[in-house]
Design an enzyme around this catalytic site. Structure first.
Site, PDB file in Angstrom:
ATOM      1  N   LYS A 153      -4.904  -9.407  -6.500  1.00 23.16           N
ATOM      2  CA  LYS A 153      -6.047  -9.747  -5.667  1.00 23.16           C
ATOM      3  C   LYS A 153      -7.242  -8.825  -5.938  1.00 23.16           C
ATOM      4  CE  LYS A 153      -6.461  -8.484  -1.169  1.00 23.16           C
ATOM      5  NZ  LYS A 153      -7.862  -8.308  -0.834  1.00 23.16           N
TER       6      LYS A 153
ATOM      7  N   LYS B  82     -11.144  -4.269  -2.335  1.00 24.57           N
ATOM      8  CA  LYS B  82     -12.121  -3.190  -2.379  1.00 24.57           C
ATOM      9  C   LYS B  82     -11.511  -1.798  -2.301  1.00 24.57           C
ATOM     10  CE  LYS B  82     -13.553  -4.325   2.180  1.00 24.57           C
ATOM     11  NZ  LYS B  82     -12.323  -3.931   2.902  1.00 24.57           N
TER      12      LYS B  82
ATOM     13  N   LYS C  96       0.826  -1.216   0.000  1.00 27.41           N
ATOM     14  CA  LYS C  96       0.000   0.000   0.000  1.00 27.41           C
ATOM     15  C   LYS C  96       0.853   1.255   0.000  1.00 27.41           C
ATOM     16  CE  LYS C  96      -4.174  -2.135   0.911  1.00 27.41           C
ATOM     17  NZ  LYS C  96      -5.354  -2.525   1.541  1.00 27.41           N
TER      18      LYS C  96
HETATM   19  P1  ATP Z   1      -8.697  -3.627   1.299  1.00 30.97           P
HETATM   20  O1  ATP Z   1      -8.379  -3.384  -0.124  1.00 30.97           O
HETATM   21  O2  ATP Z   1      -9.213  -2.426   2.025  1.00 30.97           O
HETATM   22  O3  ATP Z   1      -7.620  -4.338   2.051  1.00 30.97           O
HETATM   23  P2  ATP Z   1     -10.093  -6.119   1.069  1.00 30.97           P
HETATM   24  O4  ATP Z   1     -11.041  -6.389  -0.041  1.00 30.97           O
HETATM   25  O5  ATP Z   1      -8.754  -6.772   1.032  1.00 30.97           O
HETATM   26  O6  ATP Z   1      -9.977  -4.560   1.235  1.00 30.97           O
HETATM   27  P3  ATP Z   1     -10.366  -6.505   3.933  1.00 30.97           P
HETATM   28  O7  ATP Z   1     -11.273  -5.605   4.685  1.00 30.97           O
HETATM   29  O8  ATP Z   1      -8.887  -6.269   3.968  1.00 30.97           O
HETATM   30  O9  ATP Z   1     -10.854  -6.534   2.398  1.00 30.97           O
HETATM   31  O10 ATP Z   1     -10.605  -7.971   4.372  1.00 30.97           O
HETATM   32  C1  ATP Z   1     -11.861  -8.485   4.779  1.00 30.97           C
HETATM   33  C2  ATP Z   1     -11.793  -9.976   4.734  1.00 30.97           C
HETATM   34  O11 ATP Z   1     -11.943 -10.419   3.378  1.00 30.97           O
HETATM   35  C3  ATP Z   1     -10.471 -10.551   5.237  1.00 30.97           C
HETATM   36  O12 ATP Z   1     -10.713 -11.754   5.933  1.00 30.97           O
HETATM   37  C4  ATP Z   1      -9.720 -10.805   3.955  1.00 30.97           C
HETATM   38  O13 ATP Z   1      -8.708 -11.784   4.121  1.00 30.97           O
HETATM   39  C5  ATP Z   1     -10.861 -11.250   3.027  1.00 30.97           C
HETATM   40  N1  ATP Z   1     -10.524 -10.988   1.624  1.00 30.97           N
HETATM   41  C6  ATP Z   1     -10.237  -9.783   1.095  1.00 30.97           C
HETATM   42  N2  ATP Z   1     -10.013  -9.890  -0.214  1.00 30.97           N
HETATM   43  C7  ATP Z   1     -10.142 -11.207  -0.528  1.00 30.97           C
HETATM   44  C8  ATP Z   1     -10.011 -11.957  -1.733  1.00 30.97           C
HETATM   45  N3  ATP Z   1      -9.693 -11.363  -2.877  1.00 30.97           N
HETATM   46  N4  ATP Z   1     -10.221 -13.285  -1.697  1.00 30.97           N
HETATM   47  C9  ATP Z   1     -10.556 -13.897  -0.514  1.00 30.97           C
HETATM   48  N5  ATP Z   1     -10.695 -13.250   0.651  1.00 30.97           N
HETATM   49  C10 ATP Z   1     -10.489 -11.917   0.665  1.00 30.97           C
HETATM   50 MG    MG Z   2      -7.236  -6.396   2.606  1.00 25.43          MG
END
Ligand code: ATP
Ligand code: MG
Length: 329
Positions: free
Chosen positions: A194, A197, A111
């Site tokens: 990945k 969001k 990040k």
């Molecule tokens: P950010 O980009 O803000 O990190 P994120 O989509 O990675 O957002 P998080 O809030 O970090 O979401 O994570 C929420 C949950 O979703 C965590 O348990 C994380 O491991 C899971 N997660 C996030 N992205 C994925 C993905 N692409 N595949 C499977 N699990 C995911």
């Molecule tokens: Mg994340």
């Protein structure tokens, strides 16, 4: 009964990755142990975010947790910022995690690499400190995470060891737990990154129009060749779609592969889209009812009370251990 803790940051619109990684497993989790599910809103502040968006994202997470089957009688759903023990634990634990180990965290490296150094907040660097507090405050045994958060849970384990070696058995040792299928759902437009969001690229959002979801899947990047085979290295696009299909249908990757034997990419993608829509369409309908009735408000209020009770108890134990004078005993 084992205690289970997991959270989602309200940093952006929820994706199919979040659904497969966390939301989909809510029902099973709440039947298995004492569940604490939180909206990690303090963590969302570690990257610049518009206040109105942060509020809306937080409501959406609550509503999607409920739409995914969270039963407030079985599990505790709360906002991180409404339990002040998180901020207090953070102030204490920042002294037990070190600059060197924090600077080696992949999430921080990824990040911050995209930012100007003068704009990288201390909170982004210290993210795993806050997260360690989130986990130990609930005496969590199990922390279900996607692959991206595993390293932070490992660091929490280091902290627990360090802290307990110094002060005795104060903190419970947590364990990360990852899904068998769908640990890391990848972008549909670039299957080497990945689905995420906060940095959306080729994401399927849970609030996407059904037609848009189908279109995104039908135009997902595929790989050379024509065989539907699970091979993340050489066929990352196809492997990602196979993983999504397997997660939606609750089958193993092998079963999914077998199902698509001899089928062409076009037909394969059509079936993946059907499988996703079959799950997401009713989810969206339940979400809308929850938003309209605002039923999430009461759930969050009660959740904050329940969570505070346990977190404050643990916090007392921590304060006592390090020598902070307890005058209300
Ligand atoms: P950010 O980009 O803000 O990190 P994120 O989509 O990675 O957002 P998080 O809030 O970090 O979401 O994570 C929420 C949950 O979703 C965590 O348990 C994380 O491991 C899971 N997660 C996030 N992205 C994925 C993905 N692409 N595949 C499977 N699990 C995911
Ligand atoms: Mg994340």
């Amino acid at each position: 009964m084992e205690k289970i803790l997991t959270g989602i940051k309200p940093t952006g619109k929820l994706t199919l990755g979040n659904y497969i990684g966390v939301l989909k497993n809510i029902r099973a989790l709440q039947d298995r142990g004492e569940c604490y599910l939180f909206i990690a809103d303090l963590h969302a502040l570690t990257l610049p975010i518009d206040p109105e968006e942060l509020r809306q994202n937080s409501i959406d997470i609550a509503a999607f947790y409920l739409a995914s089957g969270l039963d407030p009688k079985k599990a505790t759903l709360f906002l991180q910022s409404s339990v002040s023990a998180h901020a207090e634990a953070n102030a204490i634990f920042q002294n037990y995690l070190y600059m060197g180990e924090l600077s080696r965290m992949t999430q921080f490296k990824d990040k911050s690499a995209k930012m100007k150094e003068s704009a990288i907040g201390l909170g982004l660097f210290a993210y795993p400190v806050l997260m360690a507090g989130d986990i130990v405050l609930y005496d969590a045994d199990i922390v279900p995470v996607g692959e991206d958060q595993k390293q932070h849970v490992e660091l929490t384990r280091d902290l627990v060891n360090r802290f307990n070696n110094r002060y005795g058995e104060v903190l419970k040792m947590p364990k990360p737990e990852m899904n068998k299928v769908g640990r890391r759902i990848m972008s549909l437009s670039d299957p080497t990154v990945k689905m995420s969001k906060s940095d959306p690229k080729g994401d399927i959002f849970l609030k996407d129009d059904i037609k848009v979801i189908r279109k995104k899947i039908m135009s997902a990047v595929t790989d050379l060749g024509s065989e539907v085979k699970y091979d993340p290295e050489n066929k990352p696009g196809i492997s990602n779609l196979l993983t999504i299909y397997a997660a939606m249908k609750d089958v193993s990757i092998e079963e999914a592969e077998k199902h698509f034997e001899g089928k062409r990419y076009g037909e394969f993608k059509g079936e993946v889209a059907d499988a996703v829509i079959e799950v997401i369409e009713p989810l969206q309908q339940r979400y809308q009812q929850i938003i309209d009735s605002k039923s999430y408000l009461e759930v969050l209020k009660e959740g904050a009370q329940r969570a505070s009770q346990l977190a404050n108890k643990t916090l007392k134990r921590i304060k006592k251990a390090v020598g902070l004078l307890q005058i209300d005993e």
